[in-house]
Scaffold this active site. Sequence first.
Site, PDB file in Angstrom:
ATOM      1  N   CYS A   3      60.575  51.422  40.149  1.00 39.78           N
ATOM      2  CA  CYS A   3      59.619  52.416  40.642  1.00 39.78           C
ATOM      3  C   CYS A   3      59.639  52.403  42.173  1.00 39.78           C
ATOM      4  CB  CYS A   3      58.213  52.100  40.131  1.00 39.78           C
ATOM      5  SG  CYS A   3      58.176  51.946  38.333  1.00 39.78           S
ATOM      6  N   GLY A  30      56.850  42.004  38.318  1.00 40.97           N
ATOM      7  CA  GLY A  30      57.977  42.235  37.405  1.00 40.97           C
ATOM      8  C   GLY A  30      57.535  42.706  36.014  1.00 40.97           C
ATOM      9  N   SER A  43      51.145  50.342  32.250  1.00 44.35           N
ATOM     10  CA  SER A  43      51.249  51.019  33.545  1.00 44.35           C
ATOM     11  C   SER A  43      51.733  52.440  33.317  1.00 44.35           C
ATOM     12  CB  SER A  43      52.251  50.286  34.444  1.00 44.35           C
ATOM     13  OG  SER A  43      51.829  48.951  34.614  1.00 44.35           O
ATOM     14  N   CYS A  97      36.771  36.654  48.103  1.00 46.07           N
ATOM     15  CA  CYS A  97      37.745  36.614  47.006  1.00 46.07           C
ATOM     16  C   CYS A  97      38.408  35.234  47.008  1.00 46.07           C
ATOM     17  CB  CYS A  97      38.743  37.755  47.127  1.00 46.07           C
ATOM     18  SG  CYS A  97      39.777  37.697  48.598  1.00 46.07           S
ATOM     19  N   ASP A 153      48.193  37.817  44.433  1.00 44.65           N
ATOM     20  CA  ASP A 153      49.296  38.704  44.062  1.00 44.65           C
ATOM     21  C   ASP A 153      49.602  39.716  45.177  1.00 44.65           C
ATOM     22  OD1 ASP A 153      50.988  40.257  42.313  1.00 44.65           O
ATOM     23  OD2 ASP A 153      49.303  41.602  42.016  1.00 44.65           O
ATOM     24  N   CYS A 188      31.844  47.721  59.577  1.00 43.38           N
ATOM     25  CA  CYS A 188      31.557  47.494  58.151  1.00 43.38           C
ATOM     26  C   CYS A 188      30.213  46.803  57.971  1.00 43.38           C
ATOM     27  CB  CYS A 188      32.654  46.631  57.511  1.00 43.38           C
ATOM     28  SG  CYS A 188      34.216  47.481  57.322  1.00 43.38           S
ATOM     29  N   CYS A 232      38.967  53.437  54.208  1.00 43.15           N
ATOM     30  CA  CYS A 232      37.536  53.537  54.529  1.00 43.15           C
ATOM     31  C   CYS A 232      36.963  54.936  54.307  1.00 43.15           C
ATOM     32  CB  CYS A 232      37.289  53.081  55.964  1.00 43.15           C
ATOM     33  SG  CYS A 232      35.583  53.325  56.486  1.00 43.15           S
TER      34      CYS A 232
HETATM   35  S1  SF4 Z   1      43.694  41.627  45.783  1.00 44.50           S
HETATM   36 FE1  SF4 Z   1      43.818  39.565  46.672  1.00 44.50          FE
HETATM   37  S2  SF4 Z   1      43.352  39.783  48.867  1.00 44.50           S
HETATM   38 FE2  SF4 Z   1      42.716  41.661  47.825  1.00 44.50          FE
HETATM   39  S3  SF4 Z   1      40.555  41.280  47.420  1.00 44.50           S
HETATM   40 FE3  SF4 Z   1      41.694  40.656  45.580  1.00 44.50          FE
HETATM   41  S4  SF4 Z   1      42.053  38.461  45.836  1.00 44.50           S
HETATM   42 FE4  SF4 Z   1      41.443  39.296  47.866  1.00 44.50          FE
HETATM   43  S1  SF4 Z   2      33.086  52.152  53.498  1.00 45.59           S
HETATM   44 FE1  SF4 Z   2      34.343  51.696  55.315  1.00 45.59          FE
HETATM   45  S2  SF4 Z   2      32.869  50.946  56.841  1.00 45.59           S
HETATM   46 FE2  SF4 Z   2      31.869  50.819  54.827  1.00 45.59          FE
HETATM   47  S3  SF4 Z   2      32.266  48.729  54.153  1.00 45.59           S
HETATM   48 FE3  SF4 Z   2      33.867  50.077  53.273  1.00 45.59          FE
HETATM   49  S4  SF4 Z   2      35.574  49.934  54.708  1.00 45.59           S
HETATM   50 FE4  SF4 Z   2      33.758  49.157  55.788  1.00 45.59          FE
END
Ligand code: SF4
Ligand code: SF4
Length: 460
Positions: free
Chosen positions: A37, A85, A140, A292, A308, A349, A381
């Site tokens: 892909c 994979g 998927s 996380c 990942d 944020c 965002c």
């Molecule tokens: S995908 Fe990985 S880096 Fe992104 S929020 Fe989840 S645990 Fe955190």
């Molecule tokens: S919406 Fe935008 S400004 Fe609000 S927490 Fe999420 S990334 Fe940050």
Amino acid sequence: MQKGKSTLLFTDALKLKRPNAFQVMLKPAGPACNLNCNYCYYLEKSKLFGNPATTRMSDELLEEFTRQFIEAHEVPVVMFTWQGGEPTLMGLDFFRKAIEYQKKYSGGKRIDNAFQTNGTLLNDDWCRFFKDNNILVGISIDGTEKNHDHYRRTRSGAPTFKRVMKGIEFLHRHSVEFNTLSVVNDYNVSMASETYRFLKKTGSGFMQFLPVVERISDNTDDKSLKLVAPVHGEAKLAPWTVGARDYGEFLITIFDEWVRNDVAKYYVQIFDATLANFAGENPGICVYNETCGDALAMEHNGDVYSCDHFVYPDYYLGNIYETPLIDMVKSQRQFDFGIDKRNSLPRYCLTCDVRFACHGECPKHRFLTTPEGTPGLNYLCEGLKMFFNHVKPYMEFMTRELKAKRPPANVMNWIRNRENQAVRQARPERNDPCPCGSGRKFKNCCAGKPPWSFQAAGNL
Ligand code: SF4
Ligand code: SF4
């Protein structure tokens, strides 16, 4: 990324998320896949292992991991998450052994398995195995044939949709429960309703819509990874990356359809997670959690990475033959990785009205600068803000229902009543243009029919 069922509307997964309950995305076939892909971020990870002809987990490593993983859990249920994979490349015997080892080391704990596949290699044997072992399958699929085949192709460029649908037929034949994972990209993003309606028809009861956001480095060295981590600095957006605003509109379109017709009938991961955040509960998915770091990734050779999404040399934690898995999970580095999701949020944020639902999404996507010029703003965002603001009144209603121990699905009646009332109040005169947008007079069009269109009456 954490995948699978979420919290309030679906299962009791929330209760399972406690200290020493973590996930490891297992890559038994490494980055190997029978497809190619265009947007896949994992295929090129073979460069990390010196591009070997095959990447396959040994039985010995499978047993070692199984023992360590189960022992490290302090909760009664342990979830194995198989990914790639393409994990079916390992063959069925590998997974039969996996189940044997799980039984051998279970120590009285319940063991669950989730299996993410492109679906193209499924047959009666695989599906019988999934059914017999109660394995939750994730397929998927990016939507209708046209949407799916745009990027999801074989090495020779052949389309794959028909093969995936064949795989889904096998799942149905054996009554195997499955969910779907759809990558939202620059192409299918404009076809939200079409995608959602199609997925419902496949029999998917639980849908994940994952935005694809990648950046390509200018580095011409063939040995380096081309798709870069956010800290990389200069890099250009991959052409398949979804537009932030487009992604927001995609989610809103599906949400509007879902919240009017499908609550508690179909589950969409981001809607479930958002409701959990509105209700002050655990969203059950790392990207919308404050911190996380409890979803690691392990490669076919035992190499463990923080996540990942961060299989890069800088996020390598060790190999389970040399360092016990639990030590890596509990390491300061992994703790910092997880807490950094919150601690690295820019002020923009921190003062955002919807931060409690968004939490800056995934750190992998934080490579923009804020309007004040601070780095670390999430690329998505704009779309996320649109989505979370749009769903607010509905989420607040469902939260109230949950707190009163009533079904959140009551939101559908609530909307119907509100919209009928709005329609009645907006009732036009006989000679006014019809609000349905037909261009005809109201008296010659929808007059006398039940409320003509919820949309025509405007939003709530
Ligand atoms: S995908 Fe990985 S880096 Fe992104 S929020 Fe989840 S645990 Fe955190
Ligand atoms: S919406 Fe935008 S400004 Fe609000 S927490 Fe999420 S990334 Fe940050």
